[in-house]
Design an enzyme around this catalytic site. Structure first.
Site, PDB file in Angstrom:
ATOM      1  NE  ARG A  80      -8.077  23.639  39.964  1.00 57.99           N
ATOM      2  CZ  ARG A  80      -8.677  23.611  41.146  1.00 57.99           C
ATOM      3  NH1 ARG A  80      -9.532  22.668  41.445  1.00 57.99           N
ATOM      4  NH2 ARG A  80      -8.415  24.538  42.051  1.00 57.99           N
ATOM      5  NE  ARG A 106     -13.471  27.940  47.711  1.00 57.98           N
ATOM      6  CZ  ARG A 106     -12.830  28.915  48.322  1.00 57.98           C
ATOM      7  NH1 ARG A 106     -13.451  29.675  49.207  1.00 57.98           N
ATOM      8  NH2 ARG A 106     -11.565  29.145  48.052  1.00 57.98           N
ATOM      9  NE  ARG A 148      -2.393  39.282  31.652  1.00 56.50           N
ATOM     10  CZ  ARG A 148      -3.012  39.322  32.828  1.00 56.50           C
ATOM     11  NH1 ARG A 148      -3.677  40.410  33.214  1.00 56.50           N
ATOM     12  NH2 ARG A 148      -2.980  38.294  33.647  1.00 56.50           N
ATOM     13  NE  ARG A 195      -6.779  43.414  41.828  1.00 63.27           N
ATOM     14  CZ  ARG A 195      -6.066  42.620  42.595  1.00 63.27           C
ATOM     15  NH1 ARG A 195      -6.666  41.682  43.313  1.00 63.27           N
ATOM     16  NH2 ARG A 195      -4.760  42.748  42.669  1.00 63.27           N
ATOM     17  CD  GLU A 208      -4.877  46.038  41.120  1.00 61.05           C
ATOM     18  OE1 GLU A 208      -4.414  45.898  42.248  1.00 61.05           O
ATOM     19  OE2 GLU A 208      -4.987  45.099  40.282  1.00 61.05           O
ATOM     20  CE1 TYR A 254       1.818  36.815  40.149  1.00 63.06           C
ATOM     21  CE2 TYR A 254       1.281  34.674  41.066  1.00 63.06           C
ATOM     22  CZ  TYR A 254       1.311  36.048  41.167  1.00 63.06           C
ATOM     23  OH  TYR A 254       0.856  36.657  42.306  1.00 63.06           O
ATOM     24  CG  ASP A 260       1.135  33.544  44.747  1.00 64.13           C
ATOM     25  OD1 ASP A 260       0.918  34.740  44.472  1.00 64.13           O
ATOM     26  OD2 ASP A 260       0.270  32.652  44.672  1.00 64.13           O
TER      27      ASP A 260
END
Ligand code: FDA
Length: 387
Positions: free
Chosen positions: A176, A180, A254, A285, A310, A358, A360
């Site tokens: 997705r 917003r 990565r 970034r 980064e 991955y 969090d």
């Protein structure tokens, strides 16, 4: 020498959570082996000595969760500030508020839109491709948000993240791309969010601060494995392929190169994270760490700031593995490693490296609590098999 009741490989959030539960609730003697010179895994942070600014050494870490149990558990070891994360993105000399929202749409298209007008605009622009038949990441992204927004905010950034043109990337990398149709620009939408009040290292050290827990730093499990393998239960949170000597081939990851510098200004960019969307800017970034803790302003050296550029690339041998690449080839190897892991006596595999996922931070804690509830506690408290 007396063996511990449980050995944990890796002092990241997964290993620390398992260790704390087993020591505190079951009274087990737990030995944590950690090959780095510090505990905390990738959530580790330290103060920059010149400026007093806390720097997350393995990339910016923002805590957020909607899981009540994880939130309650984390709060046993630290309080959290009321920091709410926001991200901005630069493109062709302008700065936009991310994620894609009404403010960005208005600014980018140069006029005000009501939510309905914006919806209609994006729906027209995204009709160029059909989502279900998109054959690559570019077509899929255009089918979701239209070409103009894709070209500005997804194309260059994605190409830099993957060092691959988005037309060559698989459409399933994105499911997705939420837009917003409001001005709400909080990066996360979880119930709870914040940063540990006195830093990550204080939080993570408190988890290990228990008379039954010993942390042995700068100790690679593979150098001492014979002392423990087959003799005591082991929870292994290192890379699963490495455990089996890469017998099925290496899983691909990565990595991110982090270039830290102290700059001669009290405020470099006015916010914590700015993404660089132009493809010809080599970094993805810039993080300016002092903005994560505005409440600490008085403790920071005035007139200076710590920033980190980064750069994203494929990991080679010896690099820190950060994000699973997860190609079809990786998935096939992972299935074989899972079978090997299941068959390995007295060893449980967990955490982001042990499961090649991955995770969090809240997910690493939640998954460690589940391993404790479903496997470790039944084993140690009731003699159930270690499976
Ligand atoms: P983790 O990698 O932290 O710990 C594993 C430990 O095992 C390491 O310390 C390693 O040295 C050790 N080890 C491995 N092999 C060993 C061996 N053979 N012997 C001894 N020790 C060994 N999450 C979030 O909630 N918000 C965020 O903003 C971010 N940001 C973020 C940025 C970047 C760049 C990355 C890569 C990740 C994040 N995360 C994040 C995710 C977060 O880092 C992750 O949830 C935790 O690190 C997971 O904890 P683990 O214990 O699973 O692994």
């Amino acid at each position: 020498v007396q063996l511990p009741d449980l050995v944990i490989v890796g002092a990241g959030l997964f290993g620390l959570t398992v260790a704390e539960r087993c020591a505190e609730e079951l009274g087990l003697r737990v030995l944590i082996l950690e090959r780095r010179h510090h505990l905390g895994g990738n959530a580790y942070s330290e103060k920059n000595p010149e400026t007093g600014v806390e720097v997350h050494k393995y990339g910016a870490h923002l805590f957020h969760t909607s899981n009540e149990r994880v939130w309650e558990y984390a709060n046993r070891f630290t309080s959290f500030t009321d920091y709410r994360h926001k991200v901005f993105g630069k493109y062709q000399g302008q700065v936009y508020s991310l994620p894609l929202n009404l403010a960005l749409i208005n600014q980018f298209f140069g006029r005000s839109h009501t939510p309905d007008e914006a919806r209609e605009l994006i729906s027209e622009q995204s009709s160029e491709f059909d989502t279900a038949s998109a054959t690559n990441l570019e077509e899929k992204a255009i089918s979701l948000i239209g070409r103009p927004l894709y070209e500005a905010f997804i194309k260059g950034y994605t190409a830099k993240q993957w060092q691959t043109d988005p037309t060559e990337l698989s459409a399933d990398i994105i499911t997705r791309l939420p837009v917003r149709y409001t001005f709400q620009n909080g990066w996360f939408s979880d119930t709870y969010e914040g940063l540990p009040t006195d830093g990550y290292t204080a939080w993570l050290s408190r988890m290990a601060d228990h008379p039954n827990i010993e942390v042995r730093l700068e100790t690679d499990f593979f150098a001492v494995a014979d002392e423990f393998k087959g003799k005591v239960p082991i929870v292994y949170t290192g890379p699963v392929d490495e455990y089996f000597g890469n017998s099925e081939g290496r899983l691909s990851w990565r990595t991110v190169d982090l270039e830290e510098s102290v700059v001669d200004t009290g405020d470099f960019q006015g916010t914590g994270v700015v993404n660089y969307n132009d493809q010809d800017v080599p970094f993805t970034r810039i993080i300016e760490f002092k903005h994560f803790h505005p409440e600490r302003e008085k403790t920071h050296l005035p007139g200076k700031s710590v920033i980190v550029h980064e750069y994203s690339r494929f990991a080679e041998e010896g690099d820190e593995p950060y994000y699973p690449v997860n190609t079809a080839d990786d998935r096939a190897k992972l299935l074989k490693y899972r079978d090997l892991a299941k068959a390995e006596p007295m060893v449980l595999f967990g955490g982001r490296l042990g499961t090649y996922k991955y995770l969090d931070m809240h997910m690493a804690i939640g998954s460690a609590l589940s391993m404790y509830d479903n496997t470790l506690k039944p084993h140690f408290a009731e003699g159930a098999e270690l499976k």
